[in-house]
Scaffold this motif. Structure first.
Motif: not given
Length: 200
Positions: A101, A109-110, A114, A168, A171-172, A175-176
């Protein structure tokens, strides 16, 4: 009179390279944000060839998801072993999740957690694919838990959903913009807490 090029694969076409490129665009931009023109440029293929070999944008996305699962997610399942004790294997699993990620700043992320989850919405094909991918990870985690000597607080299938949800969430957060160092610390803490919830 110039020779006509034979029909078939465009010059410079390589299926793996093309899918790698499409995967990266979808991963970085999201499904809606990835335009067909941008995908074609990244794949080094004209629009007609992309449609011929991969179908429309929706089917290209699903093909990219499958390519991503085969090429990027395999180390996740391998990290679960069993190689060591359960907490060690879970820490290794979360480390691989964080690496996936965060290793490329352009694709945080994924692609599944994501991007596919965001695109699923009311699209039945994407929703079915998301359910299938989530179930595959949870099945892999369930298999590892069943091989463990540690006593679980709930059936393996239930605990696998808990672990997959943590993955999960990591990964979120990636992403942020949460750092890999911070995410690994969370993953290791989750692995320890899962095996020893009382902290003994």
């Amino acid at each position: 009179m110039p020779k006509q090029r034979p029909r078939g694969r465009p010059r410079g076409y390589d299926a793996t390279d093309a899918l790698d490129a499409a995967t990266s665009v979808f991963w970085a931009k999201g499904y809606e944000g990835a335009s067909v023109d941008e995908l074609c440029r990244a794949m080094n293929m004209p629009r007609a060839s992309v449609y011929q070999h991969f179908g429309d944008k929706q089917h290209l996305f699903l093909t990219a998801i499958d390519h991503y699962a085969k090429t990027r997610l395999e180390p996740l399942s391998q990290s679960l072993g069993p190689i060591g004790a359960l907490d060690e294997d879970l820490q290794s699993f979360f480390d691989h999740v964080v690496t996936l990620a965060t290793q490329d700043p352009s694709t945080p992320g994924c692609l599944i957690s994501s991007v596919l989850s965001d695109a699923a919405g009311t699209n039945p094909l994407f929703k079915a694919e998301l359910d299938r991918r989530f179930a595959a990870l949870e099945a892999c985690l369930s298999d590892r838990l069943r091989q463990s000597a540690e006593k679980l607080g709930a059936p393996a299938e239930v605990m696998a959903v808990v672990l997959a949800s943590v993955a999960r969430g990591l990964t979120l957060r990636a992403r942020s913009g949460t750092s890999a160092v911070d995410l690994r610390a969370v993953g290791h803490a989750a692995a320890r807490a899962f095996v020893d919830p009382a902290g003994t």
